[in-house]
Design a protein around this motif. Structure first.
Motif, PDB file in Angstrom:
ATOM      1  N   ARG A  40       0.832  -1.209   0.000  1.00 43.88           N
ATOM      2  CA  ARG A  40       0.000   0.000   0.000  1.00 43.88           C
ATOM      3  C   ARG A  40       0.866   1.258   0.000  1.00 43.88           C
ATOM      4  NH1 ARG A  40      -5.336  -0.431   0.527  1.00 43.88           N
ATOM      5  NH2 ARG A  40      -6.227  -2.405   1.238  1.00 43.88           N
ATOM      6  N   SER A  41       2.107   1.120   0.467  1.00 44.14           N
ATOM      7  CA  SER A  41       3.032   2.264   0.511  1.00 44.14           C
ATOM      8  C   SER A  41       4.366   1.841  -0.083  1.00 44.14           C
ATOM      9  CB  SER A  41       3.230   2.742   1.955  1.00 44.14           C
ATOM     10  OG  SER A  41       2.004   3.070   2.562  1.00 44.14           O
ATOM     11  N   PRO A  42       4.417   1.681  -1.421  1.00 45.11           N
ATOM     12  CA  PRO A  42       5.642   1.181  -2.053  1.00 45.11           C
ATOM     13  C   PRO A  42       6.825   2.098  -1.816  1.00 45.11           C
ATOM     14  CG  PRO A  42       4.128   2.066  -3.697  1.00 45.11           C
ATOM     15  CD  PRO A  42       3.379   2.020  -2.406  1.00 45.11           C
ATOM     16  N   LEU A  43       7.980   1.474  -1.575  1.00 44.95           N
ATOM     17  CA  LEU A  43       9.187   2.213  -1.252  1.00 44.95           C
ATOM     18  C   LEU A  43       9.651   3.057  -2.429  1.00 44.95           C
ATOM     19  CD1 LEU A  43      10.966   2.297   1.291  1.00 44.95           C
ATOM     20  CD2 LEU A  43      12.483   0.659   0.181  1.00 44.95           C
ATOM     21  N   GLY A  44       9.766   4.362  -2.217  1.00 38.76           N
ATOM     22  CA  GLY A  44      10.281   5.264  -3.242  1.00 38.76           C
ATOM     23  C   GLY A  44       9.319   5.559  -4.368  1.00 38.76           C
ATOM     24  N   LYS A  45       8.047   5.122  -4.239  1.00 38.27           N
ATOM     25  CA  LYS A  45       7.064   5.348  -5.286  1.00 38.27           C
ATOM     26  C   LYS A  45       5.747   5.800  -4.665  1.00 38.27           C
ATOM     27  CE  LYS A  45       8.989   1.861  -8.420  1.00 38.27           C
ATOM     28  NZ  LYS A  45       8.704   0.641  -9.216  1.00 38.27           N
ATOM     29  N   ASP A  46       4.986   6.576  -5.430  1.00 38.39           N
ATOM     30  CA  ASP A  46       3.683   7.026  -4.940  1.00 38.39           C
ATOM     31  C   ASP A  46       2.714   7.144  -6.113  1.00 38.39           C
ATOM     32  OD1 ASP A  46       1.693   7.911  -3.260  1.00 38.39           O
ATOM     33  OD2 ASP A  46       2.346  10.014  -3.309  1.00 38.39           O
ATOM     34  N   PRO A  47       2.387   6.002  -6.754  1.00 35.80           N
ATOM     35  CA  PRO A  47       1.493   6.058  -7.919  1.00 35.80           C
ATOM     36  C   PRO A  47       0.095   6.521  -7.521  1.00 35.80           C
ATOM     37  CG  PRO A  47       1.887   3.786  -7.240  1.00 35.80           C
ATOM     38  CD  PRO A  47       2.803   4.632  -6.432  1.00 35.80           C
ATOM     39  N   ALA A  48      -0.459   7.467  -8.298  1.00 33.43           N
ATOM     40  CA  ALA A  48      -1.790   7.995  -7.996  1.00 33.43           C
ATOM     41  C   ALA A  48      -2.816   7.615  -9.052  1.00 33.43           C
ATOM     42  CB  ALA A  48      -1.721   9.518  -7.871  1.00 33.43           C
ATOM     43  N   VAL A  49      -2.363   7.409 -10.286  1.00 35.68           N
ATOM     44  CA  VAL A  49      -3.256   7.055 -11.394  1.00 35.68           C
ATOM     45  C   VAL A  49      -2.702   5.805 -12.055  1.00 35.68           C
ATOM     46  CG1 VAL A  49      -4.183   7.772 -13.632  1.00 35.68           C
ATOM     47  CG2 VAL A  49      -3.918   9.453 -11.801  1.00 35.68           C
ATOM     48  N   SER A 153       9.518  -2.290 -19.257  1.00 32.47           N
ATOM     49  CA  SER A 153       9.281  -1.762 -17.913  1.00 32.47           C
ATOM     50  C   SER A 153       7.953  -1.030 -17.878  1.00 32.47           C
ATOM     51  CB  SER A 153      10.402  -0.804 -17.497  1.00 32.47           C
ATOM     52  OG  SER A 153      10.349   0.381 -18.274  1.00 32.47           O
ATOM     53  N   SER A 154       7.413  -0.895 -16.685  1.00 30.84           N
ATOM     54  CA  SER A 154       6.171  -0.150 -16.512  1.00 30.84           C
ATOM     55  C   SER A 154       6.363   1.323 -16.849  1.00 30.84           C
ATOM     56  CB  SER A 154       5.661  -0.296 -15.067  1.00 30.84           C
ATOM     57  OG  SER A 154       5.311  -1.632 -14.789  1.00 30.84           O
ATOM     58  N   SER A 155       7.512   1.873 -16.491  1.00 32.79           N
ATOM     59  CA  SER A 155       7.765   3.284 -16.785  1.00 32.79           C
ATOM     60  C   SER A 155       7.811   3.520 -18.289  1.00 32.79           C
ATOM     61  CB  SER A 155       9.061   3.750 -16.117  1.00 32.79           C
ATOM     62  OG  SER A 155      10.154   2.947 -16.531  1.00 32.79           O
ATOM     63  N   ALA A 156       8.354   2.550 -19.044  1.00 28.80           N
ATOM     64  CA  ALA A 156       8.378   2.685 -20.501  1.00 28.80           C
ATOM     65  C   ALA A 156       6.968   2.628 -21.073  1.00 28.80           C
ATOM     66  CB  ALA A 156       9.239   1.588 -21.114  1.00 28.80           C
ATOM     67  N   VAL A 157       6.114   1.795 -20.484  1.00 28.95           N
ATOM     68  CA  VAL A 157       4.711   1.754 -20.913  1.00 28.95           C
ATOM     69  C   VAL A 157       4.061   3.110 -20.689  1.00 28.95           C
ATOM     70  CG1 VAL A 157       2.436   0.795 -20.406  1.00 28.95           C
ATOM     71  CG2 VAL A 157       4.412  -0.723 -20.563  1.00 28.95           C
ATOM     72  N   ARG A 158       4.277   3.681 -19.520  1.00 30.47           N
ATOM     73  CA  ARG A 158       3.672   4.981 -19.219  1.00 30.47           C
ATOM     74  C   ARG A 158       4.221   6.067 -20.131  1.00 30.47           C
ATOM     75  NH1 ARG A 158       4.863   3.133 -13.984  1.00 30.47           N
ATOM     76  NH2 ARG A 158       6.490   4.728 -13.733  1.00 30.47           N
ATOM     77  N   ALA A 159       5.417   5.826 -20.691  1.00 31.60           N
ATOM     78  CA  ALA A 159       6.023   6.794 -21.616  1.00 31.60           C
ATOM     79  C   ALA A 159       5.600   6.557 -23.059  1.00 31.60           C
ATOM     80  CB  ALA A 159       7.535   6.751 -21.498  1.00 31.60           C
ATOM     81  N   TRP A 179      -3.152   4.560 -18.247  1.00 36.62           N
ATOM     82  CA  TRP A 179      -1.706   4.679 -18.473  1.00 36.62           C
ATOM     83  C   TRP A 179      -1.376   5.430 -19.761  1.00 36.62           C
ATOM     84  CZ3 TRP A 179      -3.638  -0.218 -16.753  1.00 36.62           C
ATOM     85  CH2 TRP A 179      -3.382  -0.459 -15.394  1.00 36.62           C
ATOM     86  N   SER A 180      -2.233   5.335 -20.758  1.00 34.36           N
ATOM     87  CA  SER A 180      -1.948   6.010 -22.024  1.00 34.36           C
ATOM     88  C   SER A 180      -2.431   7.455 -22.027  1.00 34.36           C
ATOM     89  CB  SER A 180      -2.604   5.258 -23.187  1.00 34.36           C
ATOM     90  OG  SER A 180      -4.015   5.236 -23.029  1.00 34.36           O
TER      91      SER A 180
END
Length: 217
Positions: A40-49, A153-159, A179-180
């Motif tokens: 619920r509180s991932p380390l170093g990340k705070d995804p909102a959408v 990677s997930s970040s590449a998908v979001r990009a 994500w898109s």
């Protein structure tokens, strides 16, 4: 005895690489099930959408068609805590480097070493740009995963690499733009998650027998 591996992550979104790594860990690690463990509180990340509930819904859809896959929610943040009680822990080399960095343990090398000592068997997947793997403990296994997945990677998908999404994530994205097109994602998360998709709260693996149909083969 049923052997279960924990695969901690945010899975924002889940990708084809996540699925390939999970299956490689299942088969090469001698496991019966893999559990995607979401903090619920991932380390170093705070995804909102998208919302946390929608991410869980998508992961549960992913697991629904793969009887060897589970989803669990945890209040913990450190990999050592997220993997507590499992027979193995799955991670990429990038995550392993993070796990070995004392900065995530308040700068304490002693606390870092204690966390590493508490880990179950490590099943490691090479990630792009992480060719040098730090020293691994005895019993650790570097998974054989198709090199085509190393850059995914997930970040590449979001990009913009939408083709790297897991099919269930892609279907959700078509409806919501999560994500898109996060700008058109409902601000209140306005798409109801199906009750059957809610993941259980648990800090330890489920304890139940495996049917022949669920065996990884």
């Amino acid at each position: 005895m049923v052997r279960i591996g924990a695969y901690p992550g945010t899975f924002d979104p889940p990708t084809v690489a996540h699925l390939a790594i999970a299956e490689a860990a299942l088969r090469q690690g001698g496991l019966h099930r893999i559990c995607l463990v979401v903090s619920r509180s991932p380390l170093g990340k705070d995804p909102a959408v998208p919302t946390f509930e929608h991410r869980l819904s998508v992961l549960s859809e992913v697991a629904a068609s793969r009887p060897w896959l589970d989803v669990a929610v945890s209040e913990h943040t450190l990999i050592a805590d997220l993997a507590n009680g499992y027979d193995a822990v799955v991670m990429g080399t990038d995550k392993w480097q993070q796990v070995c960095d004392p900065v995530w343990y308040g700068g304490s090398v002693r606390d870092r070493d204690a966390a590493l000592d508490s880990l179950p068997r490590i099943l490691l997947a090479n990630r792009s740009g992480q060719r040098e793997i730090l020293t691994l403990p005895d019993g650790a296994l570097v998974l054989a995963v198709d090199e085509a997945h190393q850059d995914v990677s997930s970040s590449a998908v979001r990009a913009g690499r939408l083709d790297w999404m897991a099919p269930e994530a892609a279907e959700f994205d078509i409806v919501t733009g999560a994500w898109s097109r996060p700008d058109r994602y409902p601000a209140d998360g306005g798409i109801a998650a199906s009750p059957k998709l809610s993941a259980p709260e648990r800090g330890a693996p489920p304890d139940y027998p495996l049917s022949d149909a669920q065996s990884p083969g």
